[in-house]
Design a protein around this motif. Structure first.
Motif, short mmCIF file in Angstrom:
data_model
loop_
_atom_site.label_atom_id
_atom_site.label_comp_id
_atom_site.label_asym_id
_atom_site.label_seq_id
_atom_site.Cartn_x
_atom_site.Cartn_y
_atom_site.Cartn_z
N LEU A 110 0.82 -1.21 0.00
CA LEU A 110 0.00 0.00 0.00
C LEU A 110 0.85 1.25 0.00
O LEU A 110 0.62 2.19 -0.78
N MET A 111 1.86 1.29 0.84
CA MET A 111 2.70 2.49 0.95
C MET A 111 3.47 2.75 -0.33
O MET A 111 3.62 3.91 -0.75
N SER A 112 3.96 1.68 -0.96
CA SER A 112 4.69 1.87 -2.21
C SER A 112 3.76 2.23 -3.36
O SER A 112 4.21 2.74 -4.40
N ASP A 113 2.46 1.99 -3.20
CA ASP A 113 1.48 2.34 -4.24
C ASP A 113 0.90 3.74 -4.05
O ASP A 113 0.54 4.40 -5.04
N ILE A 114 0.80 4.20 -2.80
CA ILE A 114 0.07 5.44 -2.54
C ILE A 114 0.93 6.69 -2.69
O ILE A 114 0.42 7.75 -3.06
#
Length: 395
Positions: A200-204
């Motif tokens: 999630l963090m690498s996508d957001i």
């Protein structure tokens, strides 16, 4: 307060642009991406173990599980494991790329603080506040979508008496007893919650970068439209206002340059994986899922779509914003200005012709069109499976 960064605009307590990453930074600390001021050695050891658990053990556990139990997999279980495997292989690279270019993250925050200094009116500061709230809301929405996939997969598997992802566990034989099954299932779910949060963090973060960038381009355009419109200002004062706008434009491009390397690498990996994972998910949903696994697969597909599409759409909007800025410069009130002002305006107009654009690994532009082309691969895979009647052969 937890939701303090979602509050409505208050003239006495407005949020600044760096606050757009507030919830993201909370997650950075929890996932081992941002060290505290104290207990650094303990923190680094814990973060290393967490990364090894999520990034190393997860794909290796899936490979071992496939090798040991491939003959017992149903088509639905096999597809679920495969789509998880491809994502688990890509996740460590996305995390590593962000941390390699983490200096760009802190530089971007510093540049945002510099841009905020130009927001002198209450209207501009309120506009920044609203954009910051939108960024924080976007993070929470992503967190909900990704967590919903994990929980729904766990519940659907628990109701059917099967492990959610069949990840190899050397310490627990889930077939031995009911308690062993629940120990293995809860261990898998905890592992996936951490792994999904890292994903999630690498996508957001590209989306957060883009959303806060848009508001500063918009504010610059509004300042350009006001140039030479105040009757009490002299030509020299108007030219100083124009020079300030040029400096703002330079800051915006410095910000884009700071975030570009990490975004380029991350989106390239996402584009490479989304077609494969989406194709596997569509096959699973259309041919092999029951109602419970179908709900979990839909949640997974939603997670796949938000990996790339929102940021690709924001990139299209950024190009439009840059075009509107060029138009605002050209149509600003410069007709009766001094020769020096017009020369400076021409310089500004020429530099603004270069749009802010991002590429995936310097291979192809990040845009909605590119995202659709990649997603088409999934539908091609589904059509191929349907034409060869592979679904009936596997059941």
């Amino acid at each position: 307060m937890l939701f303090n960064y979602l509050r409505k605009p208050n003239p006495k307590n407005l949020l600044g642009s760096p606050d757009a990453f507030r919830y993201f930074e909370y997650a950075m600390f929890c996932m081992g991406w941002k060290s505290p001021a104290t207990y650094k050695i303990l923190y680094y050891i814990t973060s290393s173990l967490l990364f090894a658990w999520c990034a190393v053990y997860l794909p290796i556990g899936i490979i071992i599980s496939c090798k040991k139990d491939i003959n017992t997999f149903t088509p639905n279980e096999l597809l679920t494991v495969l789509q998880l495997f491809f994502n688990s292989v890509g996740m460590p690279f996305k995390v590593i790329f962000f941390n390699v270019y983490i200096s760009g993250f802190y530089k971007a925050k510093k540049l945002l603080s510099e841009m905020d200094k130009r927001c002198t009116t209450m209207k501009e500061r309120v506009e920044v506040h609203r954009s910051v709230v939108s960024c924080n809301k976007a993070y929470l929405i992503y967190q909900f979508i990704y967590t919903a996939y994990t929980i729904s997969t766990f519940l659907s598997a628990a109701l059917s008496g099967k492990l959610p992802w069949r990840i190899y566990n050397p310490f627990v034989d889930w077939r031995a007893s009911r308690s062993s099954f629940w120990n293995a299932a809860l261990n898998e779910t905890a592992l996936m919650l951490f792994a999904v949060t890292q994903t999630l963090m690498s996508d957001i973060y590209p989306l957060l970068y883009g959303l806060i960038l848009r508001v500063h381009i918009k504010l610059l355009r509004l300042r350009v439209e006001k140039l030479c419109t105040e009757p009490g200002k002299s030509d020299a004062e108007n030219e100083q206002d124009l020079i300030k706008c040029i400096k703002d434009h330079k800051l915006i491009f410095e910000y884009a340059a700071a975030i570009r390397p990490a975004i380029s690498c991350t989106i390239l990996i996402q584009f490479l994986l989304i077609g494969i994972c989406l194709g596997l998910s569509m096959i699973n949903l259309l041919f092999f899922s029951d109602i419970w696994t179908g709900l979990a697969t839909v949640a997974y597909i939603n997670g796949l779509m938000v990996q790339t599409f929102p940021f690709c759409f924001v990139c299209d909007l950024l190009r439009t914003d840059c075009e509107l800025l060029v138009s605002a410069i050209f149509h600003s009130n410069w007709i009766h200005s001094s020769r020096s002002y017009k020369s400076t305006l021409i310089y500004f107009l020429k530099n603004s012709q270069k749009s802010i654009a991002f590429t995936a690994g310097s291979v192809f532009p990040i845009s909605t069109r590119s995202n659709i082309k990649v997603a088409k691969l999934a539908f091609s895979v589904v059509t191929f499976v349907n034409q060869l009647n592979l679904a009936d052969r596997l059941t």
